[in-house]
Design a protein around this motif. Structure first.
Motif, short mmCIF file in Angstrom:
data_model
loop_
_atom_site.label_atom_id
_atom_site.label_comp_id
_atom_site.label_asym_id
_atom_site.label_seq_id
_atom_site.Cartn_x
_atom_site.Cartn_y
_atom_site.Cartn_z
N LEU A 191 10.01 -15.65 29.66
CA LEU A 191 10.25 -14.46 28.84
C LEU A 191 11.28 -14.75 27.75
CD1 LEU A 191 10.34 -11.68 31.59
CD2 LEU A 191 8.53 -12.14 29.94
N GLY A 192 12.32 -15.51 28.11
CA GLY A 192 13.32 -15.88 27.12
C GLY A 192 12.75 -16.78 26.04
N GLY A 193 11.90 -17.73 26.45
CA GLY A 193 11.28 -18.64 25.49
C GLY A 193 10.35 -17.92 24.53
N ILE A 194 9.58 -16.97 25.05
CA ILE A 194 8.68 -16.20 24.19
C ILE A 194 9.48 -15.39 23.17
CG2 ILE A 194 7.02 -14.29 24.16
CD1 ILE A 194 5.97 -15.30 26.83
N THR A 195 10.60 -14.81 23.62
CA THR A 195 11.45 -14.03 22.72
C THR A 195 12.01 -14.89 21.60
OG1 THR A 195 12.06 -12.55 24.54
CG2 THR A 195 13.47 -12.53 22.58
N VAL A 196 12.54 -16.06 21.95
CA VAL A 196 13.11 -16.96 20.95
C VAL A 196 12.02 -17.46 20.01
CG1 VAL A 196 14.23 -19.21 20.62
CG2 VAL A 196 15.02 -17.67 22.43
N PHE A 197 10.87 -17.80 20.55
CA PHE A 197 9.76 -18.30 19.74
C PHE A 197 9.31 -17.23 18.74
CE2 PHE A 197 5.39 -19.85 19.01
CZ PHE A 197 5.68 -21.18 18.74
#
Length: 373
Positions: A191-197
């Motif tokens: 979820l954090g990676g999708i947000t940053v991406f």
């Protein structure tokens, strides 16, 4: 008991599907290059030579045992990361269309991320299979492998190549999930990676325009959705049976990157829906064979090897087909075994070689008894 002949079916299905897919690529490559500035015959001959080299390399890799692969696993991972860093150095890395993704080897340019895929899978499979007892530990079982995945993703983002970076992240998460990493930490990181991406895409005007153009292809057909719109026209022109090899028009200065990212659209125009469905079926057969090989692999190292290599091939296929058919925003992701490019072809067949090596190992674990013979 399963007969000895049936045991060969998964490996034969993998190899034959890959060769047939590469054949599709060769058939349409000459036609796809007719609108470019290069000589189609020269490129076709080069691709045939690269296919021959790729088959030889795949055969050599398929004969390797676990010991040989494990010995060079971490070294390969370091080599893959080094290649991704070298492309960022001016004079070594070659810039095309604003992205620095290719290594200048003098006689040819090689896309570093294609070969880094094999190195990444080798290193991850070795590390995870040797740390199964600490998979619940927050550092050894999660933070360190996530750091390994993140280092490849960040290096590729620096090129920049958002599509391939997302591909590496997806394969890495798949490996950790099937290995048995802590699900709470894994979901939080995803979820954090999708947000940053998503934030990085929003901050990049060019890539954000691709997203907005994708949402209204017809209204942006002369701007951000031009390539996607031309690809759709190619599929529409081909119909069921196609207009015939060499009779397509979209690659004649209408469809950019027709021989790489959008070669599926060329196949759809010239060979029609039947050919494109045949390609999808070949990838489906390959996927089914991968599942069977993974199912029969008792050793975690080989299981992760099949999962990693298979994920790269199948995810990349889904991404490419999704883009050319308008299901996903436009992004430069080649079609495994089919798109033009020596690194793409060599990397795909190297992963195929590792998959066959895993099958061989699984069959040695299930040698028939005297009664079966």
């Amino acid at each position: 008991m399963e007969s000895r002949t049936l045991r060969y079916i998964p490996a034969v299905a993998c190899v034959s599907s890959a060769i047939l897919l590469a054949g599709f690529g060769l058939v349409c490559l000459y036609s796809a290059l007719r609108g470019s500035l290069v000589v189609p015959v020269d490129i076709l001959n080069k691709q045939i030579l690269l296919l021959g080299l790729s088959l030889v390399v795949a055969a050599v890799i398929s004969l390797q045992g676990e010991r040989n692969l494990r010995v060079g696993a971490y070294g390969a991972m370091i080599l893959g990361m080094l290649a991704l860093l070298l492309v960022l150095i001016p004079g070594i890395g070659v810039t095309v269309n604003g992205s620095r993704r290719w290594l200048n080897l003098g006689i040819s340019n090689v896309q570093a991320s294609e070969l880094a895929k094999v190195c990444f899978v080798l290193g991850m499979a070795h590390y995870l299979s040797t740390h199964q007892r600490v998979k619940s530990h927050w550092f050894w079982g999660f933070l360190l492998p996530m750091a390994l995945i993140g280092s490849f993703v960040v290096a590729i983002l620096r090129e920049p190549d958002y599509g391939t970076a997302a591909l590496f992240a997806a394969v890495g998460v798949t490996l950790l999930f099937l290995w048995g990493a802590r699900l709470d930490l894994l979901l939080t990181s995803v979820l954090g990676g999708i947000t940053v991406f998503g934030f990085l895409i929003y901050q990049d005007p060019v890539r954000w325009r691709r997203i907005t153009s994708f949402l209204d292809v017809e209204g942006n057909k002369q701007d951000g959705a031009y390539q996607l719109y031309q690809g759709m026209l190619a599929f529409g022109s081909g119909g069921i049976t196609g207009v015939g090899i060499g009779n397509g028009r979209q690659q004649l200065a209408y469809l950019p990157e027709a021989h790489t990212d959008f070669i599926m659209a060329v196949i759809g125009e010239e060979l029609g829906l039947l050919a494109t469905l045949s390609i999808v079926m070949l990838f489906a057969v390959l996927f089914a064979a991968l599942l069977r090989i993974a199912q029969r692999t008792a050793d975690m190292f080989w299981f992760l090897m099949v999962v990693g290599c298979g994920s790269f091939i199948i995810y990349q296929c889904l991404f490419n087909v999704g883009v050319v058919t308008g299901l996903l925003p436009t992004k430069g992701i080649s079609l495994p075994f089919i798109s033009y490019g020596g690194a793409n072809l060599l990397g795909s067949f190297m992963m195929l070689g590792l998959i066959v090596a895993a099958w061989r190992h699984g069959e040695r674990q299930k040698l028939p008894s005297i009664r079966e013979l």
